[in-house]
Design an enzyme around this catalytic site. Structure first.
Site, PDB file in Angstrom:
ATOM      1  N   ASP A 193      -5.911  -6.313   5.630  1.00  0.00           N
ATOM      2  CA  ASP A 193      -7.283  -5.805   5.073  1.00  0.00           C
ATOM      3  C   ASP A 193      -8.270  -6.742   4.686  1.00  0.00           C
ATOM      4  OD1 ASP A 193      -8.740  -3.778   4.122  1.00  0.00           O
ATOM      5  OD2 ASP A 193      -7.403  -3.076   2.676  1.00  0.00           O
ATOM      6  N   TYR A 198       0.953  -0.970  -0.149  1.00  0.00           N
ATOM      7  CA  TYR A 198      -0.091  -0.019   0.093  1.00  0.00           C
ATOM      8  C   TYR A 198       0.845   1.378  -0.041  1.00  0.00           C
ATOM      9  CZ  TYR A 198      -4.219  -2.620   1.087  1.00  0.00           C
ATOM     10  OH  TYR A 198      -5.008  -3.426   1.043  1.00  0.00           O
ATOM     11  N   LYS A 257       2.835 -15.115   2.768  1.00  0.00           N
ATOM     12  CA  LYS A 257       2.622 -15.851   1.401  1.00  0.00           C
ATOM     13  C   LYS A 257       4.231 -16.258   1.029  1.00  0.00           C
ATOM     14  CE  LYS A 257       0.436 -17.361  -2.083  1.00  0.00           C
ATOM     15  NZ  LYS A 257      -0.500 -18.776  -2.146  1.00  0.00           N
ATOM     16  N   ASP A 314      -3.808 -17.868   1.728  1.00  0.00           N
ATOM     17  CA  ASP A 314      -4.725 -18.657   1.005  1.00  0.00           C
ATOM     18  C   ASP A 314      -5.430 -19.793   2.019  1.00  0.00           C
ATOM     19  OD1 ASP A 314      -2.290 -19.742   0.858  1.00  0.00           O
ATOM     20  OD2 ASP A 314      -2.844 -20.668  -1.065  1.00  0.00           O
ATOM     21  N   ASP A 372     -12.041  -8.120   7.353  1.00  0.00           N
ATOM     22  CA  ASP A 372     -13.288  -8.009   6.720  1.00  0.00           C
ATOM     23  C   ASP A 372     -13.934  -9.374   6.690  1.00  0.00           C
ATOM     24  OD1 ASP A 372     -13.028  -5.434   6.645  1.00  0.00           O
ATOM     25  OD2 ASP A 372     -13.851  -5.494   4.461  1.00  0.00           O
TER      26      ASP A 372
END
Ligand code: NAD
Length: 363
Positions: free
Chosen positions: A246, A135, A190, A222, A250
């Site tokens: 992020d 980001y 990852k 994942d 959620d």
């Protein structure tokens, strides 16, 4: 204790009024000062984060934030959009650690998208690194590709990066938080594909050597996404980077039934923080007096616990919220057959009544 109150836009002022009502009912000595932020600040002062608002946030011991944003500001240039106020506050206050608890209240298990037995008693904490990763990494932009699959065509790119100190400080935050809870940290990465996240995994493992009393496990993102919907109660504290955090936070939010119930905290190195509900400004229901104020009230409880050193007052608020739910009061977003629908102000009033030991009335 000085608290900066930034109500913002949409339902922000409505839910903030209830949180302030609850704080006043605690008989604590604090000073609260309100300032505009987001679209409201743009309308009044031409900028979503005016200097005076930033100065107030910097001078305060903690910031309680409502929500910002409305579709009517979508046409403004990016730097003037309401959401830039949040990014500006994070940057100027050095808020690098985002805490998002996902708690499924016993009375609300039916509201979850998962089977009740999978979420009953759920209490996990997601800690997301907030100021690094893809980001913020430079360089980023658009250019003409010189190599890759289609040289000579337009392409866009971002840079994923983390430095050792950035990973170390968020890892310390996670291990210390786990010590106050179930003593287990799941670090999500990852590492099988990304250099940045192999480094993340190595550094988290190094920091873990200082916390032998806390269990550490590593999961690929994942798999973590899958395990969150398969057996969410197996997690205690999840720590991860900005991008994965992020998305996973959620996903976890939806396990609990309603985003209207979820508080959050963003902390700096010294535990000064910004506290806000996990939801947005809900322009579709703004001004109707129907928004759920509990996420903001629970954010005020987190503020008392993490930044203002008032854990007992925080416990009192959280118990009062449970009492109100047990009494059957619900705003529209968490309402179900057999419960009593109430508005924003009645919900806040019921929490105050529960705090002060009065009988909770349904109207
Ligand atoms: P939202 O979270 O505002 O709303 C999503 C849905 O949830 C809506 O149907 C809304 O009515 C409902 N909802 C949200 N909070 C609720 C509450 N407390 N009680 C009852 N129902 C509630 O997300 P959105 O609609 O995608 O975004 C609306 C605006 O909010 C946009 O401008 C967006 O940029 C902004 N936003 C701000 C923040 C923030 O301030 N931190 C976060 C997310 C979105």
């Amino acid at each position: 204790m000085k608290i900066a109150i930034l109500p913002g836009d949409g339902i922000g002022p409505e839910i903030m009024a209830e949180a302030v009502k609850v704080l006043h009912a605690l008989d604590l000595k604090f000073e609260a000062e309100t300032a505009p932020v987001g679209g409201a600040a743009y309308d009044a002062h031409g900028h979503p984060l005016p200097d005076a608002t930033l100065k107030l946030a910097q001078a305060a011991d903690a910031v309680l934030f409502g929500a910002v944003g409305d579709w009517k500001y979508d046409r403004l240039e990016r730097a003037l959009r309401p959401e830039q106020a949040i990014l500006g506050l994070r940057k100027h206050l050095g808020l690098f650690a985002n805490f998002r608890p996902a708690i499924c209240y016993e009375q609300l298990t039916q509201a979850s998208s998962l089977k009740p037995e999978l979420v009953a008693g759920l209490d996990i904490l997601i800690i997301r690194e907030l100021t690094g990763d893809i980001y913020f990494g430079q360089p980023r932009g658009r250019r003409t590709a010189v190599d890759g699959h289609f040289p000579g065509t337009d392409e866009a790119f971002d840079t994923m990066r983390y430095s050792r100190p950035e990973i170390e400080r968020i890892a310390h935050v996670a291990f210390q938080a786990a010590r106050r809870r179930g003593r287990k940290v799941t670090s999500v990465d990852k590492a099988n594909v990304l250099e940045t996240f192999q480094f993340w995994k190595d550094v988290v493992t190094d920091v873990h050597a200082q916390y032998p009393d806390v269990q550490l496990e590593h999961l690929y993102v994942d798999n973590a996404a899958m395990q969150l919907v398969r057996a969410p109660k197996a997690f205690d504290v999840i720590v991860t980077g900005n991008l994965f955090g992020d998305i996973l936070s959620d996903e976890a939010a939806m396990l609990t039934g309603s985003i209207g119930m979820l508080p959050s905290a963003s902390l700096d190195q010294r535990n000064k923080g910004l506290y806000e509900p996990s939801h947005g400004s809900a322009p579709d229901i703004a001004g109707q007096g129907v928004a759920n104020p509990l996420a903001t009230i629970l954010s005020a409880a987190m503020m008392l616990r993490f930044s203002l050193d008032q854990p007992e007052a925080a416990d009192r608020i959280e118990s009062a919220v449970k009492a109100v739910l047990a009494a059957g009061l619900r705003t529209g977003d968490i309402w179900s057959e057999g419960t009593q629908k109430v508005g924003t102000s009645a919900m806040g009033g019921a929490v105050v009544a529960a705090l002060t030991g009065k009988t909770i009335t349904k109207r």
